[in-house]
Design a protein around this motif. Structure first.
Motif, short mmCIF file in Angstrom:
data_model
loop_
_atom_site.label_atom_id
_atom_site.label_comp_id
_atom_site.label_asym_id
_atom_site.label_seq_id
_atom_site.Cartn_x
_atom_site.Cartn_y
_atom_site.Cartn_z
N GLU A 50 2.80 4.40 -1.64
CA GLU A 50 2.63 5.16 -2.87
C GLU A 50 3.81 4.84 -3.77
OE1 GLU A 50 1.03 7.47 -5.75
OE2 GLU A 50 0.02 7.09 -3.84
N TYR A 51 3.55 4.22 -4.92
CA TYR A 51 4.59 3.64 -5.76
C TYR A 51 5.73 4.61 -6.06
CZ TYR A 51 6.71 0.72 -9.30
OH TYR A 51 7.61 -0.04 -10.02
N TRP A 55 0.84 1.37 -4.65
CA TRP A 55 -0.46 1.95 -4.93
C TRP A 55 -0.24 3.20 -5.76
CZ3 TRP A 55 -5.13 -0.03 -3.91
CH2 TRP A 55 -6.25 0.81 -3.92
N ASP A 90 -5.44 2.64 -7.34
CA ASP A 90 -5.42 1.21 -7.66
C ASP A 90 -4.02 0.67 -7.40
OD1 ASP A 90 -6.39 -1.24 -8.44
OD2 ASP A 90 -6.85 -0.64 -10.49
N TRP A 91 -3.92 -0.65 -7.34
CA TRP A 91 -2.64 -1.29 -7.13
C TRP A 91 -1.71 -1.02 -8.31
CZ3 TRP A 91 -1.52 -2.49 -2.44
CH2 TRP A 91 -2.53 -2.86 -1.56
N GLY A 112 1.58 7.03 0.95
CA GLY A 112 0.45 6.19 0.65
C GLY A 112 -0.31 6.08 1.97
N GLY A 123 0.79 -1.22 0.00
CA GLY A 123 0.00 0.00 0.00
C GLY A 123 0.82 1.27 0.00
#
Length: 182
Positions: A21-22, A53, A57-58, A84, A19
């Motif tokens: 934040e990418y 995330w 979305d993932w 995230g 989860g």
């Protein structure tokens, strides 16, 4: 120390779980590695990878290098806490994760937290008396913990670097690299 690799020999932990934040993990990690740092991804569980995330979305996954019980703050020069909403909310519920963050703070080592990442700093007791920024919804949490909150791209206060959101990553990464190189 090489001019092009100011962080050669420095080791940095990225503490995260599913989860995150990418871009708030992958981009600062890339910047640190380009500056010469060895960056290890640490997760609280014995997972081989964690899922990011992005945009509701993932997103992609990131390889985990060590589980939380395999690392010690004494062996690293810095800590990165990506945001995230899910990631820091899960981390702050893990006493071992909070203890690791606190160990970095008590040792006076650089800690960088972006977006919702400062939530973990609150639980570690590291924001009182500091000037910080974050995602706006954390403002009251940070102020209630004794921090002075400002809506700025990046704030460096002592050994803490905080930032608001993915758009701030270039300034966030630069501030962290400068702090680690000092």
């Amino acid at each position: 120390m090489s001019v092009n690799k100011p962080l050669a020999g420095r080791k940095v932990i990225v503490l995260a779980t599913d989860g995150f934040e990418y871009s708030e993990l992958t981009e600062p990690k890339r910047m640190l590695e380009e500056a010469g740092a060895t960056v290890v991804v640490v997760a609280p569980d014995d997972a081989s990878q964690i899922k990011g995330w992005k945009g509701g979305d993932w997103a992609g996954s990131v390889k985990v290098d060590h589980s939380l019980d395999q690392v010690n703050a004494d062996d690293y020069q810095g800590l990165l806490l990506p945001g995230g909403v899910m990631n820091p909310d899960k981390l702050r519920m893990k006493s071992e994760a909070v203890a690791l963050v606190r160990a970095f703070g008590e040792a006076g080592k650089p800690i960088a937290a972006i977006c919702h990442g400062p939530w973990t700093l609150v639980d570690a007791g590291l924001v009182k008396g500091h000037k910080v920024t974050s995602w706006p919804s954390l403002r009251k949490d940070l102020e209630n913990a004794g921090a002075t909150w400002e809506d700025r791209e990046v704030i460096r206060d002592g050994n803490l670097v905080t930032s608001r959101k993915p758009d701030d990553i270039p300034a966030f990464g630069k501030a962290l690299i400068e702090l680690l190189a000092a």
